[in-house]
Design a protein around this motif. Structure first.
Motif, mmCIF file in Angstrom:
data_model
loop_
_atom_site.group_PDB
_atom_site.id
_atom_site.type_symbol
_atom_site.label_atom_id
_atom_site.label_comp_id
_atom_site.label_asym_id
_atom_site.label_seq_id
_atom_site.Cartn_x
_atom_site.Cartn_y
_atom_site.Cartn_z
ATOM 1 N N ARG A 188 0.854 -1.125 0.023
ATOM 2 C CA ARG A 188 0.158 -0.096 0.143
ATOM 3 C C ARG A 188 0.933 1.298 -0.086
ATOM 4 N N LYS A 189 0.697 2.133 -0.930
ATOM 5 C CA LYS A 189 1.362 3.301 -0.878
ATOM 6 C C LYS A 189 0.852 4.171 0.112
ATOM 7 N N SER A 190 2.045 5.019 0.779
ATOM 8 C CA SER A 190 1.405 5.988 1.831
ATOM 9 C C SER A 190 2.038 7.251 1.196
ATOM 10 N N TYR A 191 1.432 8.305 1.692
ATOM 11 C CA TYR A 191 1.776 9.726 1.256
ATOM 12 C C TYR A 191 2.013 10.649 2.533
ATOM 13 N N THR A 192 2.672 11.463 2.526
ATOM 14 C CA THR A 192 2.996 12.419 3.631
ATOM 15 C C THR A 192 1.821 13.337 3.719
ATOM 16 N N LYS A 193 1.602 13.801 4.705
ATOM 17 C CA LYS A 193 0.721 14.779 5.094
ATOM 18 C C LYS A 193 0.918 16.138 4.031
ATOM 19 N N GLN A 194 2.248 16.409 3.925
ATOM 20 C CA GLN A 194 2.446 17.658 3.113
ATOM 21 C C GLN A 194 2.092 17.290 1.612
ATOM 22 N N TYR A 195 2.548 16.297 1.269
ATOM 23 C CA TYR A 195 2.124 15.850 -0.287
ATOM 24 C C TYR A 195 0.491 15.862 -0.304
ATOM 25 N N LYS A 196 -0.297 15.472 0.641
ATOM 26 C CA LYS A 196 -1.659 15.117 0.564
ATOM 27 C C LYS A 196 -2.234 16.783 0.432
ATOM 28 N N LEU A 197 -1.779 17.597 1.253
ATOM 29 C CA LEU A 197 -2.086 19.281 1.299
ATOM 30 C C LEU A 197 -1.653 19.876 0.087
ATOM 31 N N ASP A 198 -0.589 19.452 -0.542
ATOM 32 C CA ASP A 198 -0.138 20.018 -1.954
ATOM 33 C C ASP A 198 -1.184 19.645 -3.010
ATOM 34 N N VAL A 199 -1.413 18.332 -2.995
ATOM 35 C CA VAL A 199 -2.478 17.866 -4.289
ATOM 36 C C VAL A 199 -3.819 18.633 -3.705
ATOM 37 N N GLN A 250 -4.408 21.417 -2.437
ATOM 38 C CA GLN A 250 -4.230 22.979 -3.113
ATOM 39 C C GLN A 250 -4.279 23.021 -4.613
ATOM 40 N N GLN A 251 -3.598 21.920 -5.377
ATOM 41 C CA GLN A 251 -3.534 21.951 -6.796
ATOM 42 C C GLN A 251 -5.036 21.568 -7.254
ATOM 43 N N SER A 252 -5.605 20.913 -6.462
ATOM 44 C CA SER A 252 -7.098 20.240 -7.003
ATOM 45 C C SER A 252 -7.940 21.616 -7.010
ATOM 46 N N SER A 258 -9.319 14.843 -12.583
ATOM 47 C CA SER A 258 -9.229 13.583 -13.219
ATOM 48 C C SER A 258 -7.902 13.946 -13.899
ATOM 49 N N GLU A 259 -7.627 14.951 -14.704
ATOM 50 C CA GLU A 259 -6.360 15.034 -15.249
ATOM 51 C C GLU A 259 -5.290 15.217 -14.396
ATOM 52 N N LEU A 260 -5.564 15.910 -13.251
ATOM 53 C CA LEU A 260 -4.293 16.317 -12.173
ATOM 54 C C LEU A 260 -4.032 14.829 -11.507
ATOM 55 N N ALA A 261 -5.038 14.009 -11.444
ATOM 56 C CA ALA A 261 -4.800 12.726 -10.979
ATOM 57 C C ALA A 261 -4.040 11.620 -11.754
ATOM 58 N N LEU A 320 -9.338 9.368 -4.681
ATOM 59 C CA LEU A 320 -8.276 9.432 -3.600
ATOM 60 C C LEU A 320 -8.202 11.282 -3.365
ATOM 61 N N ILE A 321 -8.260 11.935 -4.369
ATOM 62 C CA ILE A 321 -8.127 13.379 -4.309
ATOM 63 C C ILE A 321 -9.502 13.763 -3.596
ATOM 64 N N TYR A 322 -10.579 13.332 -3.962
ATOM 65 C CA TYR A 322 -11.742 13.631 -3.449
ATOM 66 C C TYR A 322 -11.838 13.235 -1.987
ATOM 67 N N LYS A 323 -11.337 12.122 -1.592
ATOM 68 C CA LYS A 323 -11.333 11.805 -0.356
ATOM 69 C C LYS A 323 -10.534 12.535 0.823
ATOM 70 N N TRP A 324 -9.228 12.984 -0.016
ATOM 71 C CA TRP A 324 -8.539 13.870 0.995
ATOM 72 C C TRP A 324 -8.842 15.147 0.991
ATOM 73 N N ARG A 325 -9.695 15.775 0.091
ATOM 74 C CA ARG A 325 -10.452 16.994 0.205
ATOM 75 C C ARG A 325 -11.510 16.942 1.301
ATOM 76 N N ALA A 326 -12.251 15.915 1.241
ATOM 77 C CA ALA A 326 -13.216 15.734 2.165
ATOM 78 C C ALA A 326 -12.612 15.537 3.621
ATOM 79 N N ALA A 327 -11.565 14.952 3.841
ATOM 80 C CA ALA A 327 -10.825 14.754 5.002
ATOM 81 C C ALA A 327 -10.423 16.438 5.585
ATOM 82 N N TYR A 328 -9.595 16.767 4.713
ATOM 83 C CA TYR A 328 -9.334 18.242 4.970
ATOM 84 C C TYR A 328 -10.300 19.235 5.148
#
Length: 86
Positions: free
Chosen positions: A7-18, A20-22, A29-32, A41-49
């Motif tokens: 399973r891939k894991s991503y840092t908190k900073q990476y998620k926050l950067d993604v 921001q970009q989203s 979809s293009e960004l992903a 996954l981007i939508y999930k991170w956005r919801a959590a944030y």
């Protein structure tokens, strides 16, 4: 024998950067695709944030709980143990 998936894991900073970009891009979809991750996954991170959590993305599945939440968890575990003893 099959290959074990890791399973891939991503840092908190990476998620926050993604995240921001989203918000700056029209097509998530293009960004992903550019980042090599799924749009869901981007939508999930956005919801959590956006959920207003004081600590989004605590990492490695470890929740950061308030003292009240920790006490509630402890009491629920104690109740479950008491029920099992009966």
């Amino acid at each position: 024998m099959g290959k074990k998936k890791t399973r891939k894991s991503y840092t908190k900073q990476y998620k926050l950067d993604v995240i921001q970009q989203s918000y700056q891009r029209e097509n998530i979809s293009e960004l992903a695709s550019e980042l090599g991750i799924k749009p869901a996954l981007i939508y999930k991170w956005r919801a959590a944030y956006g959920a207003g959590s004081t600590e989004s993305f605590p990492g490695k599945g470890v929740e950061s709980l308030t003292p009240q939440q920790e006490e509630l968890r402890r009491l629920k575990n104690e109740l479950a143990e008491t029920r099992m003893e009966r």
